[in-house]
Design a protein around this motif. Structure first.
Motif, short mmCIF file in Angstrom:
data_model
loop_
_atom_site.label_atom_id
_atom_site.label_comp_id
_atom_site.label_asym_id
_atom_site.label_seq_id
_atom_site.Cartn_x
_atom_site.Cartn_y
_atom_site.Cartn_z
N ASN A 88 0.86 -1.26 -0.15
CA ASN A 88 0.04 -0.17 0.10
C ASN A 88 0.88 1.32 0.08
OD1 ASN A 88 -2.06 -1.79 -0.05
ND2 ASN A 88 -3.19 -0.94 1.97
N LEU A 89 1.92 1.30 -0.67
CA LEU A 89 2.71 2.49 -0.96
C LEU A 89 2.01 3.21 -2.20
CD1 LEU A 89 6.34 0.96 -1.12
CD2 LEU A 89 5.17 2.09 1.10
N ALA A 90 2.34 4.45 -2.35
CA ALA A 90 1.83 5.18 -3.48
C ALA A 90 2.85 5.06 -4.44
CB ALA A 90 1.76 6.84 -3.31
N ARG A 92 3.44 5.78 -7.59
CA ARG A 92 4.09 6.74 -8.62
C ARG A 92 5.00 7.90 -7.83
NH1 ARG A 92 2.27 6.86 -13.87
NH2 ARG A 92 3.03 9.03 -14.03
N LEU A 93 4.87 7.87 -6.41
CA LEU A 93 5.70 8.98 -5.50
C LEU A 93 7.01 7.99 -5.48
CD1 LEU A 93 3.07 10.16 -3.07
CD2 LEU A 93 3.84 11.16 -5.22
N ILE A 101 5.48 10.24 4.26
CA ILE A 101 3.95 10.13 4.75
C ILE A 101 3.93 9.83 6.16
CG2 ILE A 101 1.97 8.80 4.13
CD1 ILE A 101 2.57 8.79 1.26
N GLY A 102 4.79 8.95 6.72
CA GLY A 102 4.64 8.70 8.33
C GLY A 102 4.68 9.93 9.00
N SER A 112 2.96 20.24 3.11
CA SER A 112 2.62 18.82 2.99
C SER A 112 1.70 18.84 1.64
CB SER A 112 2.02 18.13 4.10
OG SER A 112 2.45 18.15 5.10
N LEU A 113 0.85 19.81 1.52
CA LEU A 113 0.29 19.62 0.10
C LEU A 113 1.16 19.87 -1.12
CD1 LEU A 113 -3.02 21.36 0.80
CD2 LEU A 113 -2.94 19.28 -0.01
N VAL A 114 2.04 20.34 -1.13
CA VAL A 114 3.03 20.66 -2.21
C VAL A 114 4.14 19.68 -1.93
CG1 VAL A 114 2.41 23.01 -2.76
CG2 VAL A 114 4.15 22.71 -1.02
N LYS A 115 4.29 18.76 -1.18
CA LYS A 115 5.18 17.83 -0.74
C LYS A 115 6.55 18.31 -0.27
CE LYS A 115 4.96 15.28 -4.58
NZ LYS A 115 5.63 14.48 -5.74
N ARG A 157 8.22 3.41 6.27
CA ARG A 157 7.28 4.52 6.79
C ARG A 157 6.71 4.18 8.01
NH1 ARG A 157 2.01 4.22 2.63
NH2 ARG A 157 1.72 2.23 3.83
#
Lengths: 260, 266
Positions: A88-90, A92-93, A101-102, A112-115, A157
């Motif tokens: 359950n990783l993303a 494409r990231l 993400i942890g 966070s929204l803009v990574k 994570r």
């Protein structure tokens, strides 16, 4: 200390978890075994409330988990990290973002929204990856890694969450034996160092015997064995995997025949 | 009729023949009635084709009529309209698509009404929107941009909603288990899956908007269509041919570029 009391979950007619009570102390690695469909996964998911329970309670050091709402519930989920069979990783990231993400739950929303993550967090993520021998892949897309590598990223994570408890739902079921062993070792080492208790569902009895300090066996949603691996005699194993319960009622015997 | 029944009951074959003749006669009568209703005469048809031939002859050789820079500016304006219309449409469709996804808003009644609502608006073509917006905002590209956006919003919203519904729930659950808020679940669990699919859909819409934008110009919404219409009115068919050829080249260039982009996005 994690305490489950009279936990029950029904899906329509099926009782997935039936009146389960269990106590888990710090430092334990508890393997949950049983045939598929015996309620192992559901039991784990009832603890971090990815699946809502039908009745019963869960508490952590006296904190009633089922009373938590919104932000408090999310904080609890962060404190009991989960590792999944399908990672359950993303996909494409990149790996390091997946690990970060942890900590996202504790960081400001806008950045966070803009990574964007603080340098200290990124350094920490690299250290977690380093410990799991995955630092070389930090900038690779997670989806390009092998199953064993993805699961180690998922462990990183989980550790990034500073967990007080780790729930691992069939973490090695989709890995080959070599990778399964490596992932179980990694999980064990990481959690032993920090004294984090682990509740891990496993379909392989052999892996459970080797890596767990305590084994809980489930059948038809009930716990039918709870003890140290050495206590699992041949007869006990027979009983667990044949699905026959000690003191079984005639009704459930019939169910078994219908199912077969 | 199957072979079996035809062999055992030969009478049915005659019935089939009668029915065939009846339907053909009815069809012919309908065609004749339509021709009479529309006042189509062979004389009119011949005259029309004659004129078309003259137009075609006038198209050779194509010429820019000394207005090349103006035509090029109009072409760029059309591309700008398509781009602006697509961007506006996408910006509006992202929130509308998220709301319309079953796995975001879990209310079947709301979902049904919302989707049917989108379907109704999807039936209105860009040309109709252009007529409305040109009437409201006056001649020029502004109305055209709004028309393109309005025509795209319902379709794009539906596509985005479906892309969201078909997303893999695994990564979302992985993020949720880390104690992350629903907005960040979308950001880290769903958005990375959606981005390439959505970008590809946006490029498709940009292509089709560039093609549609020319038609909108004809109803007064600016761009290359406006230039085209002007020249058709004064029978400057060599310039019409020039614009059409230039436009075909531009459209195929954009299509190629966007196809390449979509391939690299995968």
């Amino acid at each position: 200390m994690l305490e489950l009391t009279a936990l029950t979950k029904t899906f329509g007619e099926t009782v997935a978890v039936n009146n389960v009570s269990l106590r888990i102390d710090r430092g334990e690695i508890v393997g949950v075994i049983g045939r598929s469909g015996s309620g192992k996964s559901t039991l784990l998911r009832l603890i971090n409330r990815l699946t809502p329970a039908t009745s019963g309670t869960v508490s952590w050091d006296g904190l009633p988990i089922y009373d938590l709402k919104g932000r408090d519930l999310r904080r609890w989920r962060r404190r009991c990290a989960m590792i999944f069979q399908q990672f359950n990783l993303a996909p494409r990231l990149d790996v390091i973002t997946n690990v970060l993400i942890g900590v996202v739950a504790e960081r400001p929303l806008a950045t966070s929204l803009v990574k964007h993550f603080p340098a200290t967090d990124r350094a920490r993520a690299i250290r977690e990856l380093e410990a799991l021998d995955m630092v070389h892949a930090a900038l690779q897309r997670a989806g390009t890694l092998s199953g064993g590598q993805q699961q180690r990223v998922a462990i990183a994570r989980a550790l990034m969450q500073d967990p007080e408890l780790i729930l691992a739902d069939e973490p090695v079921a989709s890995l080959d034996p070599m990778n399964a062993e490596a992932v179980m070792e990694a999980l064990k080492t990481a959690t032993r160092e920090r004294g984090i208790p682990v509740l891990v569902s496993l379909h392989s009895l052999e892996i459970a015997r080797r890596h767990c300090s305590r084994i809980v066996a489930m059948s038809k949603g009930r716990i039918i064995f709870d003890g140290c691996p050495s206590g699992l005699s041949h007869e006990e194993v027979e009983r667990i995997y044949s699905g026959r319960l000690a003191g079984v009622t005639i009704a459930s015997h019939n169910d078994l025949e219908v199912a077969a | 009729m199957s072979v079996m029944s035809a062999q055992t009951r030969p009478v049915t074959r005659n019935w089939g023949l009668v029915r065939g003749i009846l339907w053909t006669a009815l069809g012919l009568a309908a065609v004749v009635a339509m021709i009479m209703d529309l006042g189509l005469s062979p004389k009119g048809m011949a005259a029309g084709f004659g004129k078309l031939g003259q137009f075609l002859a006038a198209m050779v050789p194509p010429s820019d009529g000394g207005d090349f820079s103006r035509i090029l500016a109009a072409l760029i304006e059309t591309l700008a309209m398509a781009l602006a219309g697509t961007c506006l449409g996408v910006l509006a469709a992202i929130p509308l698509g998220i709301i319309g996804a079953k796995n975001v808003v879990r209310n079947p009644v709301f979902h049904f009404i919302y989707r049917r609502g989108l379907d109704i608006f999807r039936g209105v073509p860009a040309l109709v929107w252009a007529l409305i917006f040109v009437a409201a905002f006056g001649l020029g590209p502004f109305g055209g941009v709004l028309a393109l956006a309005a025509a795209d919003i319902p379709s794009l919203s539906k596509l985005f909603a479906e892309a969201l519904e078909n997303g893999d729930p695994g990564p979302v659950e992985g993020v949720r288990a880390a104690g992350v808020s629903p907005l960040l679940e979308l950001r880290f669990g769903l958005a990375p899956q959606m981005a390439p699919i959505m970008a590809s859909q946006c490029l498709y819409f940009l292509e089709s908007n560039f093609r549609n934008a020319a038609v909108l110009g004809i109803v007064g919404a600016g761009g290359i269509g406006f230039e085209l219409e002007e020249r058709i009115r004064v029978f400057a068919f060599d310039q019409v041919a020039f614009i059409i050829l230039l436009y075909i080249v531009a459209v195929s260039l954009l299509d190629t570029a966007s196809a390449w982009l979509r391939r690299t996005l995968r």
